[in-house]
Design a protein around this motif. Structure first.
Motif, short mmCIF file in Angstrom:
data_model
loop_
_atom_site.label_atom_id
_atom_site.label_comp_id
_atom_site.label_asym_id
_atom_site.label_seq_id
_atom_site.Cartn_x
_atom_site.Cartn_y
_atom_site.Cartn_z
N ASP A 8 0.80 -1.22 0.00
CA ASP A 8 0.00 0.00 0.00
C ASP A 8 0.84 1.29 0.00
OD1 ASP A 8 -2.86 -1.11 0.22
OD2 ASP A 8 -1.77 -2.22 1.74
N HIS A 10 0.53 3.51 -2.34
CA HIS A 10 -0.51 4.49 -2.68
C HIS A 10 0.03 5.83 -3.17
CE1 HIS A 10 -4.09 2.22 -2.00
NE2 HIS A 10 -3.70 1.83 -0.81
N ASP A 37 -1.28 -2.27 -4.46
CA ASP A 37 -1.70 -0.88 -4.26
C ASP A 37 -0.49 0.06 -4.28
OD1 ASP A 37 -4.34 -1.51 -4.36
OD2 ASP A 37 -4.84 -0.84 -2.34
N HIS A 64 -6.55 -0.98 -6.04
CA HIS A 64 -6.34 0.36 -6.62
C HIS A 64 -5.50 0.29 -7.90
CE1 HIS A 64 -8.08 3.08 -3.54
NE2 HIS A 64 -8.02 1.96 -2.83
N HIS A 116 -2.48 -9.34 -2.29
CA HIS A 116 -2.84 -8.03 -1.76
C HIS A 116 -3.86 -8.17 -0.62
CE1 HIS A 116 -3.53 -3.78 -1.45
NE2 HIS A 116 -4.81 -3.91 -1.71
N HIS A 149 -3.57 -4.43 2.02
CA HIS A 149 -4.98 -4.07 1.83
C HIS A 149 -5.63 -3.36 3.01
CE1 HIS A 149 -8.64 -4.01 -0.41
NE2 HIS A 149 -9.23 -5.03 0.16
N HIS A 151 -3.98 -1.99 5.50
CA HIS A 151 -3.03 -0.95 5.95
C HIS A 151 -2.77 -1.03 7.46
CE1 HIS A 151 -4.27 1.90 2.36
NE2 HIS A 151 -4.38 0.63 2.04
ZN ZN Z 1 -4.58 0.01 -0.11
#
Ligand code: ZN
Length: 244
Positions: A8, A10, A37, A64, A116, A149, A151
């Motif tokens: 993540d 992001h 992600d 994402h 994920h 996923h 976090h």
């Molecule tokens: Zn995420």
């Protein structure tokens, strides 16, 4: 061998750079294992992909990542996440789009399965409770499964007879893997959600048979300013300050 385990990111370049610098200070790693992600929410999707690709790494796809390349319907995303996802789709360069298109859902490496969300449902399922984790232990063959996923840094341990225990991931101390069956989440690099705004990551040391969990502060204001400049939703920038 030592591997950096991250999830993540992001599109948060400042957080990713802080993690990579911290890893160098700790002696570096041979490979990066990324749990998906890479993009979504944050201001620097292309830069994060390019930086990751400079390293020897493996990476699975997250919701994402697939949202940004139009592979899943994002109508289930909340409005801010969907808006950031549409912005990311427009922003991605052709090479970066192609990179995301090539990410697999599951990778098995040594005694680890990388996904994920969960081994049962790699894109969508959140593993936050023992009831869902218990079922998922039947969906991978290796002793260990690495997930992102949610976090949230945590681990589930199978205790046999279909039961499992949930606990936090110990910080700065070795988590001994020998003789255990575990699902481990290293926490989020670019958008932690456990109330601690510092970037979260883990290092797997195969010689020691252990995983270490670390947190590292990064310049949150830099990411927030870049998000504002790109017109990304304010609430997504604000939440970074609170680790939520
Ligand atoms: Zn995420």
């Amino acid at each position: 061998m030592r591997c950096l385990v991250i999830a993540d990111i992001h599109s948060n370049l400042a957080a990713l750079e802080a993690v990579l610098d911290d890893v160098e200070r700790r002696g570096g790693v041979e490979e990066i294992w990324c749990l998906g992600d890479v993009v979504g929410y944050g201001p620097d999707p292309n830069e994060c992909i390019r930086l990751l690709r400079q390293y020897k790494h493996i990476c699975v796809a997250g919701n994402h990542d697939w949202g940004a390349i139009g592979r899943i319907d994002i109508s289930d995303f909340n409005p801010d996440a969907a808006s950031a996802c549409r912005w990311t789709s427009r922003e991605l360069g052709p090479g970066e789009t192609q990179y995301l298109e090539g990410l697999p859902l599951t990778i098995c490496r040594e005694d680890f399965t990388l996904v994920h969300g969960s081994p049962r449902e790699p894109i969508w399922e959140y593993l936050l409770s023992t009831s869902s984790a218990r079922i998922n232990f039947a969906y991978f063959k290796t002793n260990f499964c690495l997930v992102g996923h949610s976090h949230i840094p945590l681990m589930f341990e199978s205790t046999g007879e279909g039961q499992c225990l949930l606990s936090g991931l110990p910080l700065n101390t070795p988590l001994n893997l020998e003789g255990r069956r575990l699902i481990i989440n290293p926490g989020g690099v670019g958008q932690p959600r456990d109330g601690d705004p510092r970037a979260s990551y883990a290092i797997y040391d195969s010689d020691e048979g252990a995983i270490y969990h670390y947190r590292i502060p990064y310049d949150i204001a830099v990411t927030q300013q870049r998000m504002a400049k790109r017109g990304l939703p304010l609430s997504l920038a604000e939440r970074l300050s609170f680790g939520w």
